[in-house]
Design a protein around this motif. Structure first.
Motif, PDB file in Angstrom:
ATOM      1  N   LYS A   6      58.153  -1.483 -34.614  1.00 12.73           N
ATOM      2  CA  LYS A   6      58.934  -1.455 -33.373  1.00 12.73           C
ATOM      3  C   LYS A   6      58.024  -1.305 -32.155  1.00 12.73           C
ATOM      4  N   ILE A   7      57.016  -0.456 -32.280  1.00 14.15           N
ATOM      5  CA  ILE A   7      56.082  -0.250 -31.174  1.00 14.15           C
ATOM      6  C   ILE A   7      55.306  -1.534 -30.889  1.00 14.15           C
ATOM      7  N   ILE A   8      54.883  -2.218 -31.947  1.00 18.55           N
ATOM      8  CA  ILE A   8      54.158  -3.480 -31.787  1.00 18.55           C
ATOM      9  C   ILE A   8      55.061  -4.525 -31.113  1.00 18.55           C
ATOM     10  N   LYS A   9      56.316  -4.606 -31.526  1.00 19.26           N
ATOM     11  CA  LYS A   9      57.261  -5.546 -30.922  1.00 19.26           C
ATOM     12  C   LYS A   9      57.458  -5.233 -29.440  1.00 19.26           C
ATOM     13  N   ILE A  10      57.600  -3.975 -29.110  1.00 21.78           N
ATOM     14  CA  ILE A  10      57.779  -3.571 -27.707  1.00 21.78           C
ATOM     15  C   ILE A  10      56.535  -3.925 -26.898  1.00 21.78           C
ATOM     16  N   LEU A  11      55.346  -3.660 -27.461  1.00 26.07           N
ATOM     17  CA  LEU A  11      54.102  -4.001 -26.770  1.00 26.07           C
ATOM     18  C   LEU A  11      53.971  -5.512 -26.561  1.00 26.07           C
ATOM     19  N   LEU A  12      54.347  -6.299 -27.563  1.00 21.50           N
ATOM     20  CA  LEU A  12      54.292  -7.756 -27.433  1.00 21.50           C
ATOM     21  C   LEU A  12      55.258  -8.253 -26.360  1.00 21.50           C
ATOM     22  N   ILE A  13      56.435  -7.665 -26.303  1.00 19.29           N
ATOM     23  CA  ILE A  13      57.421  -8.038 -25.273  1.00 19.29           C
ATOM     24  C   ILE A  13      56.881  -7.676 -23.891  1.00 19.29           C
ATOM     25  N   LEU A  14      56.282  -6.497 -23.770  1.00 17.44           N
ATOM     26  CA  LEU A  14      55.693  -6.089 -22.489  1.00 17.44           C
ATOM     27  C   LEU A  14      54.547  -7.011 -22.072  1.00 17.44           C
ATOM     28  N   LEU A  15      53.682  -7.363 -23.022  1.00 15.14           N
ATOM     29  CA  LEU A  15      52.581  -8.273 -22.717  1.00 15.14           C
ATOM     30  C   LEU A  15      53.100  -9.650 -22.306  1.00 15.14           C
ATOM     31  N   ALA A  16      54.091 -10.158 -23.010  1.00 18.99           N
ATOM     32  CA  ALA A  16      54.669 -11.462 -22.676  1.00 18.99           C
ATOM     33  C   ALA A  16      55.312 -11.413 -21.283  1.00 18.99           C
ATOM     34  N   SER A  17      55.990 -10.320 -20.986  1.00 18.94           N
ATOM     35  CA  SER A  17      56.615 -10.174 -19.665  1.00 18.94           C
ATOM     36  C   SER A  17      55.559 -10.100 -18.571  1.00 18.94           C
ATOM     37  N   LEU A  18      54.512  -9.368 -18.812  1.00 18.23           N
ATOM     38  CA  LEU A  18      53.424  -9.253 -17.850  1.00 18.23           C
ATOM     39  C   LEU A  18      52.755 -10.609 -17.622  1.00 18.23           C
ATOM     40  N   PHE A  19      52.529 -11.340 -18.687  1.00 17.90           N
ATOM     41  CA  PHE A  19      51.935 -12.669 -18.582  1.00 17.90           C
ATOM     42  C   PHE A  19      52.839 -13.606 -17.770  1.00 17.90           C
TER      43      PHE A  19
END
Length: 184
Positions: A6-19
């Motif tokens: 779940k933490i990895i998924k949240i981090l990936l979503i945050l990175l994608a949003s930031l990008f």
């Protein structure tokens, strides 16, 4: 283990949003700068009388940070001190300024994202500069890159001389170029 996923998924979503946000910012900045250089500006003729008979036409596109205006005003004042009468305005498709009516023509534009003012390019490409001295001034951008100067120079037909310079902050290059043009 489920928490780590779940933490990895949240981090990936945050990175994608930031990008995605960074891409959006770059696109907006690019569009803003290109829109400044692409639009014709209002007719704002300014005349400065000189003591001699020489005449200078300065056509320039305003910049967002006023650097082009500062350079153009300093250029006009220098020519006036040399005795020239100066007419300044913005390049427009409906411009009635004929280069043949002037001794020296100065074309100035800011450089944004490697691009020069579209109205200035169009003016330069639509007029005959036969036998005229032309100065191209490009404040901004990398002073060591000459490709923007070539874009304007390529549009100037039959000038007797073209002095094209990228203007640095000191103005020394500009003063030297004006001295060369007025001495010819």
């Amino acid at each position: 283990m489920k928490i780590v996923v779940k933490i990895i998924k949240i981090l990936l979503i945050l990175l994608a949003s930031l990008f995605a946000l960074m891409i959006l910012c770059v696109a907006l900045t690019w569009g803003l700068f290109l829109s400044v250089n692409g639009k014709e500006q209002a007719n704002q003729e300014t005349k400065m009388d000189g003591q001699g008979t020489g005449k200078v036409l300065i056509l320039y596109q305003e910049s967002r940070m006023s650097l082009t205006e500062k350079v153009v005003n300093a250029t006009a004042e220098t020519f006036q001190k040399e005795g020239y009468s100066v007419v300044m305005n913005h390049p427009r498709t409906d411009s009635a300024y004929d280069p043949q009516d002037y001794d020296i023509i100065v074309l100035a534009s800011p450089v944004y994202v490697g691009e020069v003012s579209k109205p200035l390019i169009e003016y330069a490409g639509s007029k005959d500069f036969t036998g005229k001295k032309v100065m191209v001034l490009l404040p901004g951008g990398d002073v060591n890159t000459q490709t923007e100067l070539a874009k304007v120079e390529d549009q100037i037909a039959n000038a007797s001389s073209i002095k094209a310079i990228k203007v640095d902050q000191t103005g020394e290059t500009l003063n030297n170029a004006i001295a060369e043009l007025t001495a010819q």
